[in-house]
Design a protein around this motif. Structure first.
Motif, PDB file in Angstrom:
ATOM      1  N   MET A  53      -6.918 -11.753  -6.832  1.00  0.00           N
ATOM      2  CA  MET A  53      -6.022 -10.695  -6.379  1.00  0.00           C
ATOM      3  C   MET A  53      -4.699 -11.310  -5.940  1.00  0.00           C
ATOM      4  N   ALA A  54      -3.624 -10.647  -6.215  1.00  0.00           N
ATOM      5  CA  ALA A  54      -2.297 -11.150  -5.864  1.00  0.00           C
ATOM      6  C   ALA A  54      -2.085 -11.084  -4.355  1.00  0.00           C
ATOM      7  N   ALA A  55      -1.301 -12.007  -3.833  1.00  0.00           N
ATOM      8  CA  ALA A  55      -1.047 -12.087  -2.396  1.00  0.00           C
ATOM      9  C   ALA A  55       0.035 -11.092  -1.996  1.00  0.00           C
ATOM     10  N   LYS A  56      -0.223 -10.330  -0.932  1.00  0.00           N
ATOM     11  CA  LYS A  56       0.770  -9.384  -0.434  1.00  0.00           C
ATOM     12  C   LYS A  56       1.836 -10.095   0.380  1.00  0.00           C
ATOM     13  N   LEU A  57       1.445 -11.145   1.110  1.00  0.00           N
ATOM     14  CA  LEU A  57       2.389 -11.926   1.905  1.00  0.00           C
ATOM     15  C   LEU A  57       2.434 -13.347   1.360  1.00  0.00           C
ATOM     16  N   LYS A  58       3.632 -13.876   1.192  1.00  0.00           N
ATOM     17  CA  LYS A  58       3.797 -15.207   0.624  1.00  0.00           C
ATOM     18  C   LYS A  58       4.690 -16.055   1.513  1.00  0.00           C
ATOM     19  N   LYS A  59       4.707 -17.356   1.253  1.00  0.00           N
ATOM     20  CA  LYS A  59       5.551 -18.289   1.975  1.00  0.00           C
ATOM     21  C   LYS A  59       7.018 -17.893   1.796  1.00  0.00           C
ATOM     22  N   GLY A  60       7.758 -17.864   2.907  1.00  0.00           N
ATOM     23  CA  GLY A  60       9.163 -17.492   2.863  1.00  0.00           C
ATOM     24  C   GLY A  60       9.433 -16.038   3.208  1.00  0.00           C
ATOM     25  N   ASP A  61       8.397 -15.193   3.266  1.00  0.00           N
ATOM     26  CA  ASP A  61       8.570 -13.789   3.638  1.00  0.00           C
ATOM     27  C   ASP A  61       8.886 -13.673   5.127  1.00  0.00           C
TER      28      ASP A  61
ATOM     29  N   ALA B  26       3.016  -7.730   9.193  1.00  0.00           N
ATOM     30  CA  ALA B  26       3.542  -6.762   8.232  1.00  0.00           C
ATOM     31  C   ALA B  26       4.892  -7.254   7.741  1.00  0.00           C
ATOM     32  N   LEU B  27       5.156  -7.047   6.470  1.00  0.00           N
ATOM     33  CA  LEU B  27       6.410  -7.464   5.867  1.00  0.00           C
ATOM     34  C   LEU B  27       7.558  -6.619   6.420  1.00  0.00           C
ATOM     35  N   MET B  28       8.735  -7.247   6.608  1.00  0.00           N
ATOM     36  CA  MET B  28       9.913  -6.504   7.042  1.00  0.00           C
ATOM     37  C   MET B  28      10.734  -6.110   5.823  1.00  0.00           C
ATOM     38  N   ASP B  29      11.143  -4.839   5.774  1.00  0.00           N
ATOM     39  CA  ASP B  29      11.990  -4.398   4.670  1.00  0.00           C
ATOM     40  C   ASP B  29      13.458  -4.664   5.016  1.00  0.00           C
ATOM     41  N   LYS B  30      14.366  -4.246   4.159  1.00  0.00           N
ATOM     42  CA  LYS B  30      15.787  -4.546   4.361  1.00  0.00           C
ATOM     43  C   LYS B  30      16.359  -3.833   5.577  1.00  0.00           C
ATOM     44  N   ASN B  31      15.699  -2.755   6.051  1.00  0.00           N
ATOM     45  CA  ASN B  31      16.158  -2.030   7.229  1.00  0.00           C
ATOM     46  C   ASN B  31      15.662  -2.652   8.524  1.00  0.00           C
ATOM     47  N   GLY B  32      14.803  -3.673   8.443  1.00  0.00           N
ATOM     48  CA  GLY B  32      14.277  -4.329   9.628  1.00  0.00           C
ATOM     49  C   GLY B  32      13.042  -3.670  10.196  1.00  0.00           C
ATOM     50  N   LYS B  33      12.373  -2.831   9.413  1.00  0.00           N
ATOM     51  CA  LYS B  33      11.151  -2.167   9.874  1.00  0.00           C
ATOM     52  C   LYS B  33       9.949  -2.732   9.135  1.00  0.00           C
ATOM     53  N   ALA B  34       8.783  -2.582   9.754  1.00  0.00           N
ATOM     54  CA  ALA B  34       7.545  -3.037   9.131  1.00  0.00           C
ATOM     55  C   ALA B  34       7.197  -2.126   7.962  1.00  0.00           C
ATOM     56  N   THR B  35       6.718  -2.716   6.886  1.00  0.00           N
ATOM     57  CA  THR B  35       6.342  -1.947   5.708  1.00  0.00           C
ATOM     58  C   THR B  35       5.085  -2.519   5.086  1.00  0.00           C
ATOM     59  N   ARG B  36       4.400  -1.689   4.331  1.00  0.00           N
ATOM     60  CA  ARG B  36       3.264  -2.163   3.558  1.00  0.00           C
ATOM     61  C   ARG B  36       3.759  -2.617   2.191  1.00  0.00           C
ATOM     62  N   VAL B  37       2.933  -3.397   1.521  1.00  0.00           N
ATOM     63  CA  VAL B  37       3.316  -3.972   0.227  1.00  0.00           C
ATOM     64  C   VAL B  37       2.497  -3.313  -0.870  1.00  0.00           C
ATOM     65  N   GLY B  38       3.175  -2.935  -1.953  1.00  0.00           N
ATOM     66  CA  GLY B  38       2.501  -2.381  -3.110  1.00  0.00           C
ATOM     67  C   GLY B  38       2.821  -3.220  -4.336  1.00  0.00           C
ATOM     68  N   PHE B  39       2.074  -2.981  -5.395  1.00  0.00           N
ATOM     69  CA  PHE B  39       2.302  -3.682  -6.666  1.00  0.00           C
ATOM     70  C   PHE B  39       2.546  -2.652  -7.761  1.00  0.00           C
ATOM     71  N   ARG B  40       3.438  -2.983  -8.672  1.00  0.00           N
ATOM     72  CA  ARG B  40       3.675  -2.136  -9.833  1.00  0.00           C
ATOM     73  C   ARG B  40       4.135  -3.012 -10.994  1.00  0.00           C
ATOM     74  N   MET B  41       4.015  -2.456 -12.182  1.00  0.00           N
ATOM     75  CA  MET B  41       4.431  -3.174 -13.383  1.00  0.00           C
ATOM     76  C   MET B  41       5.850  -2.755 -13.737  1.00  0.00           C
TER      77      MET B  41
ATOM     78  N   LYS C 235       4.330  -8.061 -13.182  1.00  0.00           N
ATOM     79  CA  LYS C 235       3.808  -7.421 -11.974  1.00  0.00           C
ATOM     80  C   LYS C 235       4.682  -7.840 -10.799  1.00  0.00           C
ATOM     81  N   VAL C 236       5.221  -6.867 -10.050  1.00  0.00           N
ATOM     82  CA  VAL C 236       6.124  -7.165  -8.941  1.00  0.00           C
ATOM     83  C   VAL C 236       5.612  -6.514  -7.656  1.00  0.00           C
ATOM     84  N   ARG C 237       6.014  -7.122  -6.521  1.00  0.00           N
ATOM     85  CA  ARG C 237       5.720  -6.531  -5.209  1.00  0.00           C
ATOM     86  C   ARG C 237       6.877  -5.611  -4.829  1.00  0.00           C
ATOM     87  N   PHE C 238       6.543  -4.502  -4.132  1.00  0.00           N
ATOM     88  CA  PHE C 238       7.609  -3.626  -3.648  1.00  0.00           C
ATOM     89  C   PHE C 238       7.242  -3.104  -2.262  1.00  0.00           C
ATOM     90  N   ALA C 239       8.285  -2.762  -1.493  1.00  0.00           N
ATOM     91  CA  ALA C 239       8.103  -2.227  -0.144  1.00  0.00           C
ATOM     92  C   ALA C 239       7.766  -0.748  -0.250  1.00  0.00           C
TER      93      ALA C 239
END
Length: 101
Positions: free
Chosen positions: A1-9, A70-85, A90-94
């Motif tokens: 399974m792909a990682a939702k959180l990665k190094k550098g996030d 939780a990952l921070m989005d560009k607005n500075g709020k916590a967000t969940r991570v999704g995957f889409r093609m 395959k890319v991660r998105f907020a």
């Protein structure tokens, strides 16, 4: 399974003594489901003096569970991570903004 959180996030801590603090992931340990975040979950370690280091009480970043981050989005709020093609990739998105991470 792909990682939702990665190094550098950039992540925000959801629970615990460091709730609300933000930092960058420096290391991910998927086998134990933990990550080390810069400036979060700091413990003091007592080290002996050597020829190269002074010794004494040294702050050290300790691992924190991935479920408490939780990952921070560009607005500075916590967000969940999704995957889409996108095309054949395959890319991660907020989930909050829909932007690709």
């Amino acid at each position: 399974m792909a990682a939702k959180l990665k190094k550098g996030d950039t992540v925000v801590v959801l629970t615990g003594k460091d709730k609300g603090k933000t930092g960058e992931i420096t290391q991910v340990m998927p086998k134990v489901n933990k990550a080390i975040v810069d400036g979060v979950n700091i413990a003091l370690r007592h080290t002996r003096q050597s020829q190269t280091s002074q010794g004494g009480r040294v702050p050290k970043n300790m691992p924190i569970d991935l479920s408490n981050l939780a990952l921070m989005d560009k607005n500075g709020k916590a967000t969940r991570v999704g995957f889409r093609m996108e095309g054949d990739q395959k890319v991660r998105f907020a989930k909050t903004t829909g932007d690709v991470i």
